[in-house]
Scaffold this active site. Structure first.
Site, short mmCIF file in Angstrom:
data_model
loop_
_atom_site.label_atom_id
_atom_site.label_comp_id
_atom_site.label_asym_id
_atom_site.label_seq_id
_atom_site.Cartn_x
_atom_site.Cartn_y
_atom_site.Cartn_z
CG HIS A 108 2.38 10.22 -6.93
ND1 HIS A 108 2.73 9.30 -5.92
CD2 HIS A 108 3.35 10.78 -7.09
CE1 HIS A 108 3.92 9.32 -5.33
NE2 HIS A 108 4.55 10.32 -6.20
CB CYS A 163 1.00 3.42 -6.38
SG CYS A 163 0.07 3.36 -4.81
#
Ligand code: ARG
Length: 300
Positions: free
Chosen positions: A178, A274
């Protein structure tokens, strides 16, 4: 009155590492000491929550679900800007079960008047939320990661949906799956990133858009501490323990770093950023928390 920055976090009760969908995930290490690791995870989660609150934020908690351990990472659930939530579509079946739970939560926020809109991505496009779509508060565009979890086509879909420019960046390593594990922009215009995670063309794009004095290039060693997965709130940067070099560089530029032990989450490939999702992210340039060391942008 200044609005209070608000983050969503997921209750860690059901957190574990029980499958592997990225190279960081070690279910065998988790299960070898599951009870201890879970206890440690709950303590580390609480420390992150406290650090956010000490930096002036409010934290809201969404319940987790048994069998969906990665709900712990709500950054992947949606992209939220100006009260508009665009729900994620996960690549891996292991995480697809999270979608209806997060959708129900965002719809509840909408029904309470806390969000204006909850929308779905066009069919056939994968996109894993704020983990791959990072708002740059100074340049007022999104940086979008693609090539591992999110589809290339998601960049155009995000641009069309939100009406802000998108700069796509290609992720070339499964280790940095990511964008938020290898890249973040700061309100003073700095961009912190690990060039080894990105294609040559994407590194060139960053260098074209961000002047040299605002680029903070992190080494592989630094990226591998997952300390680039950092939450920024004005001058505060809350992150997994990094290196003295990186911390020194950020502090020399006027930021205040809070380093936390997030090891139980690093065992899943995640860290501070996150584990959170900013719910009140605003596109307005002079966002109240985007105060501190503003540099002028000589290009971009
Ligand atoms: N185990 C999770 C996954 O592989 C970790 C997600 C972390 N999220 C992030 N945006 N970096 O999907």
């Amino acid at each position: 009155m200044r609005p209070v920055p608000t983050f969503l976090m997921t209750d860690p009760t059901h957190y574990e590492v029980s499958y592997a969908i990225n190279p960081w995930m070690k279910p065998e290490l988790w299960s070898a000491a599951a009870a201890e690791r879970h206890g440690q995870a709950v303590r580390c989660w609480s420390a992150l929550r406290k650090a956010l609150e000490q930096a002036g934020a409010k934290v809201e908690v969404v319940p987790g679900q048994t069998g969906l351990p990665d709900m712990l990472f709500p950054a992947n659930a949606a992209v939220v800007l100006d009260g508009r939530a665009l729900l994620a579509r996960f690549l891996h079946p292991e995480r697809q079960g999270e979608e209806p739970h997060f959708q129900a939560h965002f719809e509840q926020l909408r029904d309470q008047g806390r969000l204006r809109e909850v929308a779905l991505l066009p069919e056939g496009i994968f996109h894993e939320g704020a983990g791959d779509c990072i708002w740059d508060p100074l340049r007022r565009h999104f940086w979008v990661g693609w090539g591992q979890r999110s589809s290339y086509e998601s960049a155009a879909a995000l641009e069309a949906h939100f009406g802000f420019p998108v700069v796509p960046l290609e992720l070339v390593s499964p280790r940095y799956y990511h964008l938020d594990v290898c890249f973040y922009p700061l309100p003073g215009g700095e961009v912190v990133f690990h060039p080894g995670a990105l294609s040559d063309a994407s590194v060139a794009e960053i260098r074209r858009r961000v002047p040299a004095d605002l680029r903070i290039e992190a080494t592989r060693e630094e990226a591998d501490l997952l300390c680039l997965n950092a939450v920024n709130l004005g001058r505060d940067i809350i992150m997994a323990k990094g290196t003295a070099r990186l911390k020194g560089e950020l502090e020399a530029r006027g930021y205040r770093c809070t380093e936390l032990d997030l090891d139980p989450f690093i065992l899943s490939g995640g860290a501070a950023y996150c584990m959170t999702l900013r719910l009140d992210r605003s596109s307005v340039h002079a966002a109240p928390d985007a105060a501190p060391p503003v540099h002028s942008l000589s290009e971009a």
